[in-house]
Design a protein around this motif. Structure first.
Motif, PDB file in Angstrom:
ATOM      1  N   PRO A 230       0.714  -1.247   0.000  1.00 18.90           N
ATOM      2  CA  PRO A 230      -0.067  -0.145   0.010  1.00 18.90           C
ATOM      3  C   PRO A 230       0.998   1.377   0.188  1.00 18.90           C
ATOM      4  N   GLY A 231       0.320   2.296  -0.863  1.00 18.65           N
ATOM      5  CA  GLY A 231       1.115   3.302  -0.912  1.00 18.65           C
ATOM      6  C   GLY A 231       2.267   3.476  -1.957  1.00 18.65           C
ATOM      7  N   ASP A 232       2.791   2.178  -2.486  1.00 17.25           N
ATOM      8  CA  ASP A 232       4.013   2.202  -3.280  1.00 17.25           C
ATOM      9  C   ASP A 232       3.342   2.364  -4.694  1.00 17.25           C
TER      10      ASP A 232
ATOM     11  N   LYS B 130      -0.406   2.698  -9.412  1.00 16.55           N
ATOM     12  CA  LYS B 130      -0.406   3.093  -8.078  1.00 16.55           C
ATOM     13  C   LYS B 130      -1.171   2.200  -7.141  1.00 16.55           C
TER      14      LYS B 130
ATOM     15  N   THR C  81      -2.835   1.980  -3.928  1.00 14.36           N
ATOM     16  CA  THR C  81      -3.675   2.884  -2.784  1.00 14.36           C
ATOM     17  C   THR C  81      -3.310   2.574  -1.238  1.00 14.36           C
ATOM     18  N   GLU C  82      -3.521   3.505  -0.348  1.00 15.54           N
ATOM     19  CA  GLU C  82      -3.258   2.990   1.092  1.00 15.54           C
ATOM     20  C   GLU C  82      -4.167   2.079   1.676  1.00 15.54           C
ATOM     21  N   ASN C  83      -5.348   1.540   0.894  1.00 15.26           N
ATOM     22  CA  ASN C  83      -6.195   0.405   1.532  1.00 15.26           C
ATOM     23  C   ASN C  83      -5.938  -0.946   0.835  1.00 15.26           C
TER      24      ASN C  83
END
Length: 521
Positions: A167-169, A191, A193-195
């Motif tokens: 996540p986030g990478d 991308k 996402t954070e979830n």
């Protein structure tokens, strides 16, 4: 052509079957667990069909491959959870003998071999199969398994295979090399996402990979500039050549025999081949090179246009060869019947190139890897055309050297047989013929690799030299032709006499042209 289309369908079906088999393998393991799945006969692709996971002691049934008889074949799953070996008659109901099955497996093994060069129309299916193989074997990152973090899963987006991503990478993948206009040295990105889900495009709501970075905008603009230069140069040449043909045709009767000799007849044929060639190149650059969708679809009409271009290219050089041959015959051999020579020139200038282009098209059509993108890619078959062109250039170089030798001998002040005025004109014609004979190609024997130093300068220089060759030919052999000038002046004098005395009898221009005059420009 029908056999080739059938072969395409078979290979695409094989790739689809393998992809489907890998998906079944992954889905069953996920649904019933690793331990329970090991008790089944696993999903297996045998090179022809995908046999689904089956319980021990049961028969699995599969339809025949789509390109063959639409009946079913079966295979037994033994009690120990292993498939019964395929026998020689397994695929007989489909119309496939054991030799056919073995051949299909060999072809498929070649296509799946690392580094194999496959046609673009099979490439996506191959990439999909490879990605599913990776999905089946890969495991999420250790940190995700340890901490229970949701990660973006491995997925195939239709072009590229994306790995597990935290996540986030941001994940990166090489740009597709088979997409026209894409730079394979660049990278697309996706991308996470954070979830732990892939980024979705706000307009479509679907997971989205960003391939906009694959296009080198500056290089694309430069390629468009080069295409514009080609179109502009060929357009100017085409107009000049058509105007030259009109001048030769309209003033033929005004100039008497001056514009009716064999030399002028060869000029006309050369101009006609150049005009047709330039027109086809304008169509090629405008409707094919400038339209990526046409290149990707690879329609039959653009392939035919490519063959026509090759035919007219060879025809150009053939008529250049005829120009040099006639000059050599006229100044060195001297006693030659022009009508007989002209019949041979028609065969060399129009019929021989057609035979060479036909052989080239036939040979290239059987090489599957060279039938993509409207045949724009370099091909080994091109030597079938390049070799005769090189031979014609060498022959013209010989003619040029020998003609200059003979003329310089006759122009020598102590010569017992000095060259007349017509032959002196031929000296000038010979020197001007150098670029026409294609000798300028010797100055640029090697083409730089794309994006290599000097490649931009080469492309611009080539665009000017190649596209304006027809314009130069028109200027040298028509607009600078003294016989054309004389015909125009005679026509102007005739118009003035008519204006001064409309009732005066019409008289044609006197004709003092000789065979020697026809040797010059």
């Amino acid at each position: 052509m029908t056999e080739m289309i059938l072969q395409d369908r078979i290979v695409v079906d094989q790739l689809y079957q393998h992809s489907n088999c890998t998906s079944l393998h992954t889905e069953y393991k996920k649904a019933i667990g690793e331990i329970n799945y090991q008790k089944l006969c696993p999903a297996e692709f045998d090179g022809v069909s995908c046999w689904p996971p089956s319980f021990p002691g049961t028969n699995a049934t599969r339809p025949c491959p789509a390109s063959f008889k639409q009946v079913s074949v079966s295979r037994f799953c033994k009690a120990d959870g292993a498939w019964e070996p395929l026998n020689n008659g397994t695929y007989n109901p489909c119309g496939l003998l054991q030799d056919h099955v073995a051949a299909l497996r060999r072809v498929y093994g070649y296509l799946r071999a690392p580094g194999a060069k496959v046609p673009a129309k099979w490439y996506l299916h191959q990439r999909h199969a490879e990605c599913l193989d990776k999905i089946n074997e890969a495991q999420p990152p250790a940190i995700a398994q340890k901490d229970g973090i949701n990660v973006c899963p491995m997925t195939f987006d239709g072009w590229s295979c994306w790995d597990f991503t935290l996540p986030g990478d941001t994940a990166f993948a090489s740009c597709p090399k088979y997409m026209t206009g894409f730079d394979p040295t660049r990278f697309a990105f996706r991308k996470c996402t954070e979830n732990g889900t892939w980024f979705k495009h706000p307009e479509t709501g679907n997971s989205w990979s960003n391939y906009t970075t694959c296009v080198d905008v500056e290089d694309l603009q430069f390629r468009q500039l080069v295409n514009t230069l080609y179109i502009s140069g060929y357009s100017l040449s085409f107009v000049a050549l058509v105007l030259s043909l009109l001048l030769f045709t309209c003033f033929k009767n005004v100039a008497g025999r001056a514009l009716k000799c064999t030399r002028i007849a060869i000029h006309v044929q050369l101009f006609a081949s150049f005009a047709l060639n330039n027109l086809m190149w304008i169509i090629w650059y405008y409707f094919v090179v400038g339209d990526l969708d046409t290149v990707e679809k690879n329609n039959t009409w653009c392939q035919v246009l490519h063959v026509i271009l090759q035919y007219l290219m060879v025809s150009n050089y053939a008529w250049m060869f005829c120009e040099g041959m006639h000059l050599h015959l006229a100044l060195v051999v001297v006693f030659v019947k022009d009508d007989v020579v002209m019949r041979w020139f028609y065969a060399v200038g129009w019929i021989l190139p057609a035979l060479l282009a036909s052989v080239y098209a036939l040979v290239r059509s059987y090489v599957v890897q060279e039938t993509e993108r409207c045949w724009m890619e370099d091909s080994h078959s091109t030597w079938l055309l390049t070799a005769p062109v090189l031979l014609s250039m060498l022959a013209n170089l010989f003619f040029l050297i020998n003609v200059v030798r003979v003329l310089l001998t006759k122009l020598h002040p102590r010569s017992s047989n000095p060259a007349p005025r017509g032959m002196r004109k031929a000296v000038r014609a010979t020197l001007i013929l150098m670029p026409l004979f294609g000798i300028h190609h010797i100055l640029i024997p090697f083409r730089p690799e794309p994006r290599a130093p000097g490649e931009s300068l080469y492309q611009i220089f080539s665009a000017f030299v190649v596209s304006l060759q027809g314009f130069c030919v028109a200027c040298l052999f028509c607009f600078a032709n003294v016989d054309v000038h004389g015909a125009i002046r005679a026509w102007v004098r005739h118009l003035r006499r008519l204006r001064a005395n409309p009732y005066a009898p019409s008289t044609g221009p006197t004709n003092t042209a000789t065979r020697e005059a026809c040797v010059g420009l």
